[in-house]
Design a protein around this motif. Structure first.
Motif, mmCIF file in Angstrom:
data_model
loop_
_atom_site.group_PDB
_atom_site.id
_atom_site.type_symbol
_atom_site.label_atom_id
_atom_site.label_comp_id
_atom_site.label_asym_id
_atom_site.label_seq_id
_atom_site.Cartn_x
_atom_site.Cartn_y
_atom_site.Cartn_z
ATOM 1 N N GLU A 10 0.778 -1.175 0.036
ATOM 2 C CA GLU A 10 0.041 -0.073 -0.115
ATOM 3 C C GLU A 10 1.047 1.347 -0.102
ATOM 4 O O GLU A 10 0.225 2.302 -0.162
ATOM 5 N N ALA A 11 2.130 1.030 0.116
ATOM 6 C CA ALA A 11 3.049 2.455 0.176
ATOM 7 C C ALA A 11 2.924 3.029 -1.219
ATOM 8 O O ALA A 11 3.065 2.755 -2.201
ATOM 9 N N ALA A 12 2.842 4.421 -0.780
ATOM 10 C CA ALA A 12 3.268 5.320 -2.017
ATOM 11 C C ALA A 12 4.561 4.985 -2.309
ATOM 12 O O ALA A 12 5.546 5.135 -1.646
ATOM 13 N N THR A 13 5.038 4.852 -4.060
ATOM 14 C CA THR A 13 6.233 4.807 -4.223
ATOM 15 C C THR A 13 6.759 5.924 -4.955
ATOM 16 O O THR A 13 6.131 6.602 -5.463
ATOM 17 N N SER A 14 8.036 5.882 -5.074
ATOM 18 C CA SER A 14 8.816 7.075 -5.956
ATOM 19 C C SER A 14 9.343 6.413 -7.411
ATOM 20 O O SER A 14 10.139 6.996 -8.114
ATOM 21 N N THR A 15 8.450 5.595 -7.853
ATOM 22 C CA THR A 15 8.677 5.047 -9.204
ATOM 23 C C THR A 15 8.474 6.199 -10.255
ATOM 24 O O THR A 15 7.503 7.173 -10.166
ATOM 25 N N LEU A 16 9.707 6.407 -11.037
ATOM 26 C CA LEU A 16 9.452 7.278 -11.938
ATOM 27 C C LEU A 16 8.362 7.072 -13.114
ATOM 28 O O LEU A 16 8.480 6.212 -13.655
ATOM 29 N N LYS A 17 7.734 7.964 -13.299
ATOM 30 C CA LYS A 17 6.710 7.987 -14.345
ATOM 31 C C LYS A 17 6.769 9.254 -15.245
ATOM 32 O O LYS A 17 7.266 10.547 -14.875
ATOM 33 N N PRO A 18 6.544 8.904 -16.314
ATOM 34 C CA PRO A 18 6.380 10.279 -17.491
ATOM 35 C C PRO A 18 5.485 11.569 -17.016
ATOM 36 O O PRO A 18 6.158 12.716 -17.161
ATOM 37 N N GLN A 19 4.504 11.213 -16.127
ATOM 38 C CA GLN A 19 4.047 12.541 -15.489
ATOM 39 C C GLN A 19 4.821 13.615 -14.688
ATOM 40 O O GLN A 19 4.373 14.835 -14.612
ATOM 41 N N TRP A 20 5.889 12.954 -14.542
ATOM 42 C CA TRP A 20 6.962 13.927 -13.622
ATOM 43 C C TRP A 20 7.466 14.945 -14.574
ATOM 44 O O TRP A 20 7.971 16.088 -14.163
ATOM 45 N N PHE A 21 7.396 14.854 -16.009
ATOM 46 C CA PHE A 21 8.104 15.666 -16.954
ATOM 47 C C PHE A 21 7.313 17.092 -16.732
ATOM 48 O O PHE A 21 7.764 18.060 -16.629
ATOM 49 N N PRO A 22 5.819 16.974 -16.998
ATOM 50 C CA PRO A 22 5.156 18.248 -16.915
ATOM 51 C C PRO A 22 5.204 18.848 -15.444
ATOM 52 O O PRO A 22 5.298 20.167 -15.435
ATOM 53 N N VAL A 23 5.324 17.893 -14.436
ATOM 54 C CA VAL A 23 5.090 18.473 -13.054
ATOM 55 C C VAL A 23 6.524 19.287 -13.028
ATOM 56 O O VAL A 23 6.377 20.401 -12.358
ATOM 57 N N ASN A 24 7.613 18.662 -13.478
ATOM 58 C CA ASN A 24 8.752 19.669 -13.186
ATOM 59 C C ASN A 24 8.787 20.962 -13.625
ATOM 60 O O ASN A 24 9.296 21.926 -13.511
ATOM 61 N N LEU A 25 8.186 20.836 -15.273
ATOM 62 C CA LEU A 25 8.176 21.960 -15.929
ATOM 63 C C LEU A 25 7.212 23.144 -15.225
ATOM 64 O O LEU A 25 7.607 24.362 -14.864
ATOM 65 N N THR A 26 6.280 22.588 -14.624
ATOM 66 C CA THR A 26 5.351 23.555 -13.672
ATOM 67 C C THR A 26 6.108 24.054 -12.484
ATOM 68 O O THR A 26 6.135 25.355 -12.210
ATOM 69 N N ALA A 27 6.853 23.062 -11.878
ATOM 70 C CA ALA A 27 7.690 23.662 -10.523
ATOM 71 C C ALA A 27 8.706 24.661 -11.223
ATOM 72 O O ALA A 27 8.985 25.813 -10.214
ATOM 73 N N LEU A 28 9.275 24.598 -12.237
ATOM 74 C CA LEU A 28 10.474 25.322 -12.534
ATOM 75 C C LEU A 28 10.015 26.636 -12.977
ATOM 76 O O LEU A 28 10.713 27.764 -12.828
ATOM 77 N N ASP A 29 8.909 26.615 -13.549
ATOM 78 C CA ASP A 29 7.998 27.852 -13.936
ATOM 79 C C ASP A 29 7.787 28.839 -12.670
ATOM 80 O O ASP A 29 8.009 29.971 -12.514
ATOM 81 N N ILE A 30 7.162 28.085 -11.645
ATOM 82 C CA ILE A 30 6.947 28.815 -10.405
ATOM 83 C C ILE A 30 8.357 29.375 -9.579
ATOM 84 O O ILE A 30 8.275 30.360 -9.058
ATOM 85 N N ILE A 31 9.429 28.362 -9.655
ATOM 86 C CA ILE A 31 10.339 28.859 -9.139
ATOM 87 C C ILE A 31 11.074 29.966 -9.803
ATOM 88 O O ILE A 31 11.497 31.083 -9.097
ATOM 89 N N GLU A 32 11.002 30.008 -11.097
ATOM 90 C CA GLU A 32 11.668 31.171 -11.988
ATOM 91 C C GLU A 32 10.921 32.474 -11.826
ATOM 92 O O GLU A 32 11.656 33.527 -11.820
ATOM 93 N N THR A 33 9.522 32.468 -11.941
ATOM 94 C CA THR A 33 8.855 33.533 -11.902
ATOM 95 C C THR A 33 8.436 34.060 -10.802
ATOM 96 O O THR A 33 7.996 35.312 -10.585
ATOM 97 N N GLN A 34 8.439 33.140 -9.488
ATOM 98 C CA GLN A 34 7.647 33.912 -8.227
ATOM 99 C C GLN A 34 8.906 33.787 -7.262
ATOM 100 O O GLN A 34 8.869 34.706 -6.493
ATOM 101 N N LEU A 35 9.561 32.546 -7.079
ATOM 102 C CA LEU A 35 10.319 32.454 -5.610
ATOM 103 C C LEU A 35 11.946 33.111 -5.979
ATOM 104 O O LEU A 35 12.486 33.465 -5.136
ATOM 105 N N VAL A 36 12.387 33.032 -7.335
ATOM 106 C CA VAL A 36 13.715 33.609 -7.502
ATOM 107 C C VAL A 36 13.871 34.590 -8.537
ATOM 108 O O VAL A 36 14.654 34.949 -9.231
ATOM 109 N N ALA A 37 12.583 35.276 -9.044
ATOM 110 C CA ALA A 37 12.769 36.373 -9.792
ATOM 111 C C ALA A 37 13.467 37.500 -9.362
ATOM 112 O O ALA A 37 13.387 37.809 -8.259
#
Length: 334
Positions: A223-250
């Motif tokens: 039942e444990a949530a795993t850290s298996t790498l899935k293709p969905q990580w790609f758009p998530v990382n894009l969203t995270a990078l956009d937040i970081i660049e435009t909001q957190l380290v602008a």
């Protein structure tokens, strides 16, 4: 016994999404109920369980009649839906998320009058227990208060210490969540914690890191949530990078430029590792094109001369092909 007076002074809401966790939910609650106090509430959100979870939750409520514990059933909508439901019900000044198959240690620290008016987020260390007895941990190893808006380079250095990727084992100020209407993205099945945390961090004045272990995350049972790498990580990382660049380290200053370069290089390495994991059967053409575009964007952010090899690979459209080839070569050599 909880009184009307104490009910109006609730300090902490603990939210536990529960889905088919009949084997673990009682262990989870028992790990902290001994230090539970009248200024706290526990919200159990049953996300469409089909096993004995409901009966186990009811047994918990009966066993601890003096504590404020609520059980709520909802049709299965995923962990983000369950957490959002819990947020809608929460009445405490602070919110703390726990997964039903994990448990707490040193839980008394959670119920201390911990935070002053200036602290908006508190993060504890987490211990990871794997099947077979291999343990590890994440979280900063020293206590400290940080104003990341003033120390953007420090935020970037802390980012890859795995402190912002999970929502569990953190104290959130509910007033911020409510004022900014923050919720977990229910369309995401992976990476929703990271996006929520980056959105929350934009509104924090002071972030407090505690070196104390408070949480045990188990890996290895079904039942444990795993850290298996899935293709969905790609758009998530894009969203995270956009937040970081435009909001957190602008507007990052030259003082923090070295940290920014280290951060971007790490992102490049992360995407390369992702590419190596997938072969052409699991990575679609649009996903490969997305990664290629992302690598080009990252390359533009690096100082001149640091990524000529990366630029050549991208411009020649060989990055995905070469990395898929490396993946297959690695498989043959096993």
């Amino acid at each position: 016994m909880m009184t009307l007076e104490t009910a109006t002074l609730l300090q902490l809401s603990i939210i536990i999404p529960v889905h088919n966790a009949e084997q673990y939910i009682e262990r989870c609650v028992d790990s902290f109920i001994g230090t539970f106090n009248a200024f706290s509430e526990l919200i159990l959100i049953d996300d469409g369980s089909t096993d004995d979870t409901k009966q186990r939750c009811r047994a918990i409520i009966e066993r601890y009649p003096d504590w404020r514990i609520r059980y709520v059933y909802q049709a299965n909508g995923g962990v983000s839906s369950a957490r959002n439901h819990g947020l809608a019900l929460a009445e405490g000044q602070w919110v703390y998320f726990v997964d039903a198959d994990d448990f707490l240690v040193n839980s008394a620290q959670l119920f201390e009058p911990v935070v002053g008016q200036s602290v908006d987020w508190m993060l504890f260390r987490t211990k990871i227990e794997r099947a077979g007895g291999t343990d590890s941990a994440f979280g900063l190893t020293e206590d400290g208060d940080y104003q990341y808006k003033m120390a953007k380079g420090l935020f970037l250095d802390h980012y890859y210490q795995n402190v912002f990727f999970q929502s569990c084992n953190k104290l959130y100020r509910r007033a911020i969540i409510d004022a900014e209407a923050l919720r977990f993205d229910e369309s995401l099945r992976i990476g929703e914690d990271l996006i929520f945390n980056l959105q929350y961090l934009q509104h924090c004045r002071v972030v407090r890191h505690r070196a104390a272990f408070l949480y045990v995350y188990e890996i290895g049972h079904a039942e444990a949530a795993t850290s298996t790498l899935k293709p969905q990580w790609f758009p998530v990382n894009l969203t995270a990078l956009d937040i970081i660049e435009t909001q957190l380290v602008a507007g990052i200053t030259e003082v923090d430029r070295a940290a920014y370069t280290r951060f971007l290089k790490q992102y490049v390495r992360t995407f390369f590792r992702m590419l190596i994991v997938f072969d052409q059967r699991t990575l679609t053409v649009p996903e490969r094109q997305f990664i290629q575009t992302q690598l080009i964007n990252l390359e533009r952010g690096l100082p001149n001369g640091t990524s000529r090899w990366l630029g050549w690979l991208n411009r020649s459209h060989l990055a995905p092909v070469m990395l898929v080839g490396l993946r297959r070569l690695k498989q043959r050599l096993k």
